[in-house]
Structures are given as structure tokens and as C-alpha cells.
Design an enzyme around this catalytic site. Structure first.
Site, PDB file in Angstrom:
ATOM      1  N   CYS A  20      14.574  13.558 -23.294  1.00  0.00           N
ATOM      2  CA  CYS A  20      13.431  14.516 -22.870  1.00  0.00           C
ATOM      3  C   CYS A  20      12.461  14.510 -24.120  1.00  0.00           C
ATOM      4  O   CYS A  20      12.973  14.132 -25.418  1.00  0.00           O
ATOM      5  CB  CYS A  20      13.916  15.976 -22.806  1.00  0.00           C
ATOM      6  SG  CYS A  20      12.654  17.118 -22.444  1.00  0.00           S
ATOM      7  N   GLY A  21      11.306  14.531 -24.102  1.00  0.00           N
ATOM      8  CA  GLY A  21      10.390  14.713 -25.132  1.00  0.00           C
ATOM      9  C   GLY A  21      10.578  15.885 -26.358  1.00  0.00           C
ATOM     10  O   GLY A  21      10.447  15.832 -27.360  1.00  0.00           O
TER      11      GLY A  21
END
Length: 186
Positions: A65-66
Site C-alpha cells: 500500500c502507499g
């Protein structure tokens, strides 16, 4: 008149044949997080009762995930405030398939990449039909007695006080080092 009496008799017989509804007791929900035990990613159990007297930061996590770099901030927060705070990560694959790994793969990733030492639960679901009971409790005012919240994405955070009561929630973009969280630790 005969037809009317026949209808009345049939109605009385039908109503009498309907089983009496049982009074259902309202479901008793735990009022604090200390009532929960969850499987640990390492095997065994994370028993929240052992964290009485400390604040608890519950975070749904993901490896792809970012926001994944927040693991570093979570570890730093955990180490710097270990005397009064425990961080517990809950890997979940509910958003964009960003946590596809097994418990073993997740654990290896977290230790190798970010040096994670805080407790990690086994992978769970944090939204949807199979939402883990802890996340149902965290997100429902009816259950936690404090507020309704939504897990909108990975790295949503829930802060609980020393008595296991929900204090606040923080969206993904709120970093572990933010003043929004740190003010509760002063």
C-alpha cells in the site's frame, strides 16, 4: 351467520396455533477492548487484557500500500512509548488486494523491511460480511459505547485508553508521528 362464526372459530384456532415468540435477550457486547483475544501472526494469542494500564493503537495494515511506510513510524512510536503504549497491527486484504501474503510472508516482510517488533495479529477482514468481531466493536457506537467509525482504507488507526475504552480514530493519512496522535501520549 354460520359462515361468520366459522371464520371467527378458524381465526381463533389459527392464532392459538402460532408459537409464542421467545423474548430475546439483548446481545451483550464487550465494553472494552480488554475482552478480546485474537490469534497472533506468530502463533498463540494476543490477549488485550494484558495491556490494561497502557494505551493501545490498533491499526489495519497492508504490505503493498502507499501507506505501508507507516510501519516504520508505528515501530518508532511503539519503541519510544513502550512504557505507556502498545501498537497492534492487523494485516487485512480488504482494499485493492494490497495484503495478499500469508501470515508467514507478512511477518517476514514486516521484520525484514521495517524491523517490526510490535504485536501483529493473524490476517483478518476489517470490512464486509466477514469483518472480525474486534473491528465490528471498534466501528460501532452501539458496541463500543463511544462512536461510530469506518475503516475506509489500510492504516486506519484506533486509539484506546488505559482502561480499554475507545478514545479516537485516525484516517490512513494521519501518520504515527503526527501531533494528532502524539497529543494523547503526553
Amino acid at each position: 351467520m354460520k359462515n361468520f362464526l366459522l371464520v371467527v372459530v378458524l381465526l381463533v384456532v389459527c392464532v392459538a396455533a402460532i408459537p409464542k415468540a421467545k423474548k430475546l435477550k439483548p446481545k451483550a457486547y464487550p465494553k472494552t477492548i480488554h475482552a478480546f483475544k485474537v490469534p497472533s501472526i506468530e502463533g498463540g494469542t494476543i490477549d488485550f487484557k494484558k495491556y490494561k494500564g497502557k494505551k493501545i493503537l490498533v491499526v489495519n495494515t497492508a504490505s503493498k500500500c502507499g501507506y505501508t511506510p507507516q510501519y516504520e513510524g508505528l515501530e518508532k512510536l511503539y519503541k519510544e512509548h513502550k512504557d505507556k503504549l502498545v501498537v497492534v497491527g492487523f494485516p487485512a486484504n480488504n482494499f485493492g488486494g494490497q495484503e495478499p501474503g500469508s501470515d508467514e510472508e507478512i511477518q517476514q516482510f514486516c521484520k525484514a523491511r521495517f524491523g517490526v517488533t510490535f504485536p501483529l495479529a493473524s490476517k483478518v477482514e476489517v470490512v464486509g460480511d466477514n469483518t472480525h468481531p474486534l473491528f465490528k466493536w471498534l466501528t460501532s457506537k452501539e458496541e463500543n459505547g463511544v462512536l461510530d467509525a469506518k475503516v475506509k482504507w489500510n492504516f486506519t488507526k484506533f486509539l484506546l485508553d488505559e482502561n480499554g475504552k475507545l478514545l479516537a480514530t485516525f484516517e490512513s493519512k494521519v501518520t504515527p508521528e503526527s501531533e494528532e496522535i502524539l497529543k494523547y501520549l503526553k
